[in-house]
Motif scaffolding. Structure first.
Motif, PDB file in Angstrom:
ATOM      1  N   UNK A   1     -89.890 -11.858   9.073  1.00  0.00           N
ATOM      2  CA  UNK A   1     -89.739 -13.029  10.060  1.00  0.00           C
ATOM      3  C   UNK A   1     -87.910 -12.881   9.394  1.00  0.00           C
ATOM      4  N   UNK A   2     -87.134 -12.158  10.454  1.00  0.00           N
ATOM      5  CA  UNK A   2     -86.189 -12.171  10.029  1.00  0.00           C
ATOM      6  C   UNK A   2     -84.815 -12.569  10.807  1.00  0.00           C
ATOM      7  N   UNK A   3     -83.456 -12.648  10.607  1.00  0.00           N
ATOM      8  CA  UNK A   3     -82.739 -12.734  11.988  1.00  0.00           C
ATOM      9  C   UNK A   3     -81.828 -11.175  11.338  1.00  0.00           C
ATOM     10  N   UNK A   4     -80.592 -10.918  12.311  1.00  0.00           N
ATOM     11  CA  UNK A   4     -80.077 -10.592  12.226  1.00  0.00           C
ATOM     12  C   UNK A   4     -78.615 -10.467  13.897  1.00  0.00           C
ATOM     13  N   UNK A   5     -77.544  -9.983  13.444  1.00  0.00           N
ATOM     14  CA  UNK A   5     -76.213 -10.236  14.094  1.00  0.00           C
ATOM     15  C   UNK A   5     -76.668  -9.511  16.249  1.00  0.00           C
TER      16      UNK A   5
ATOM     17  N   UNK B   1     -74.500 -15.920  18.009  1.00  0.00           N
ATOM     18  CA  UNK B   1     -75.962 -16.012  18.086  1.00  0.00           C
ATOM     19  C   UNK B   1     -76.370 -15.629  16.771  1.00  0.00           C
ATOM     20  N   UNK B   2     -77.751 -15.390  16.658  1.00  0.00           N
ATOM     21  CA  UNK B   2     -78.619 -14.442  15.714  1.00  0.00           C
ATOM     22  C   UNK B   2     -79.174 -14.162  16.230  1.00  0.00           C
ATOM     23  N   UNK B   3     -79.924 -12.923  16.412  1.00  0.00           N
ATOM     24  CA  UNK B   3     -81.652 -12.372  16.584  1.00  0.00           C
ATOM     25  C   UNK B   3     -82.742 -12.725  15.924  1.00  0.00           C
ATOM     26  N   UNK B   4     -83.425 -13.678  16.338  1.00  0.00           N
ATOM     27  CA  UNK B   4     -84.640 -13.410  15.993  1.00  0.00           C
ATOM     28  C   UNK B   4     -85.787 -12.345  15.883  1.00  0.00           C
ATOM     29  N   UNK B   5     -86.221 -11.652  14.658  1.00  0.00           N
ATOM     30  CA  UNK B   5     -87.190 -10.413  14.405  1.00  0.00           C
ATOM     31  C   UNK B   5     -88.320 -10.380  13.930  1.00  0.00           C
ATOM     32  N   UNK B   6     -89.885 -10.101  14.334  1.00  0.00           N
ATOM     33  CA  UNK B   6     -90.214  -9.917  13.428  1.00  0.00           C
ATOM     34  C   UNK B   6     -90.561  -8.366  13.302  1.00  0.00           C
ATOM     35  N   UNK B   7     -91.528  -7.938  11.778  1.00  0.00           N
ATOM     36  CA  UNK B   7     -91.112  -6.394  11.232  1.00  0.00           C
ATOM     37  C   UNK B   7     -92.298  -6.214  10.421  1.00  0.00           C
TER      38      UNK B   7
ATOM     39  N   UNK C   1     -91.394  -0.260  14.486  1.00  0.00           N
ATOM     40  CA  UNK C   1     -91.732  -1.203  13.307  1.00  0.00           C
ATOM     41  C   UNK C   1     -90.801  -2.539  12.843  1.00  0.00           C
ATOM     42  N   UNK C   2     -90.362  -3.352  14.267  1.00  0.00           N
ATOM     43  CA  UNK C   2     -89.379  -4.315  14.524  1.00  0.00           C
ATOM     44  C   UNK C   2     -89.301  -4.633  15.787  1.00  0.00           C
ATOM     45  N   UNK C   3     -89.159  -6.095  16.076  1.00  0.00           N
ATOM     46  CA  UNK C   3     -89.024  -6.842  17.360  1.00  0.00           C
ATOM     47  C   UNK C   3     -88.356  -7.409  17.536  1.00  0.00           C
ATOM     48  N   UNK C   4     -87.411  -7.126  18.437  1.00  0.00           N
ATOM     49  CA  UNK C   4     -86.196  -8.496  18.172  1.00  0.00           C
ATOM     50  C   UNK C   4     -87.308 -10.173  19.145  1.00  0.00           C
ATOM     51  N   UNK C   5     -87.861 -11.152  19.134  1.00  0.00           N
ATOM     52  CA  UNK C   5     -88.612 -12.341  19.552  1.00  0.00           C
ATOM     53  C   UNK C   5     -87.491 -12.871  20.334  1.00  0.00           C
ATOM     54  N   UNK C   6     -85.714 -13.453  19.993  1.00  0.00           N
ATOM     55  CA  UNK C   6     -85.887 -14.118  20.930  1.00  0.00           C
ATOM     56  C   UNK C   6     -84.061 -14.085  20.300  1.00  0.00           C
ATOM     57  N   UNK C   7     -82.819 -14.377  21.160  1.00  0.00           N
ATOM     58  CA  UNK C   7     -81.607 -14.537  20.547  1.00  0.00           C
ATOM     59  C   UNK C   7     -81.875 -16.014  20.483  1.00  0.00           C
ATOM     60  N   UNK C   8     -81.142 -16.571  19.627  1.00  0.00           N
ATOM     61  CA  UNK C   8     -80.468 -17.525  19.947  1.00  0.00           C
ATOM     62  C   UNK C   8     -78.570 -18.568  18.917  1.00  0.00           C
TER      63      UNK C   8
END
Length: 192
Positions: A31-35, A149-155, A42-49
């Protein structure tokens, strides 16, 4: 955790963000964040926070509907330690606003950051929902001069086959992440 209730035989190991590469390379899920939004094989953005500026109570900004980041260039910032993704995110937004933040304290713990702010030691740009504890007993305001904001992702790893437990946990996180967002949305002001 509801996942453990549904799959009690599953053993989970949580590896901290800045742990050694030997541990990080053997993790099935990250689980990680990105701009930016990420969607690939192999990665999905779960939510923009959204990120919000947090001040101690009694701040002159408290009566404003929002603050402009560029107006805060002379203030003392409390930030996560160097190397943390959230630190890089906050530095990127400050740079976009035309300044390098003056970091006076570092912590990756929302409760600790909240107490530092409450004590009047500095301000912080923090995630609105996942760092809700940093906002308790403080003043949190949206940023008005840019979208922060940041996007929360799962990879997940692709160099070997995922275990059944890892696949089940990945699907559980993807399917239930919005429940977390919904359950925590009432603790903060409305999303922008």
């Amino acid at each position: 955790m509801k996942f453990k209730e549904e799959y009690p035989e599953t053993i989970l190991e949580i590896v901290p963000q800045n742990s050694d590469s030997a541990n990080a390379s053997r993790t099935d899920l990250t689980l990680f964040s990105s701009l930016k939004h990420i969607d690939n094989d192999h990665t999905i953005t779960l939510f923009r926070e959204n990120l919000v500026m947090v001040f101690p109570t009694g701040t002159p900004y408290a009566h404003l509907p929002y603050v402009n980041l560029h107006d805060l260039s002379d203030m003392d910032f409390i930030m996560p330690p160097k190397g943390f993704l959230l630190r890089k995110t906050v530095e990127a937004y400050c740079k976009k606003a035309g300044f390098t933040p003056k970091v006076i304290l570092e912590s990756d713990n929302p409760d600790t950051v909240g107490e530092f702010i409450r004590a009047g030691l500095g301000i912080a740009l923090v995630p609105q929902m996942t760092w809700h504890n940093a906002q308790i007993h403080n003043v949190a305001l949206p940023v008005g001069d840019q979208e922060c904001h940041r996007d929360l992702n799962i990879s997940w790893k692709t160099d070997s086959k995922l275990s059944l437990s890892a696949v089940l946990l990945r699907e559980y996180i993807v399917d239930h992440f919005w429940e977390f967002v919904r359950d925590n949305a009432n603790k903060t002001f409305p999303m922008q």
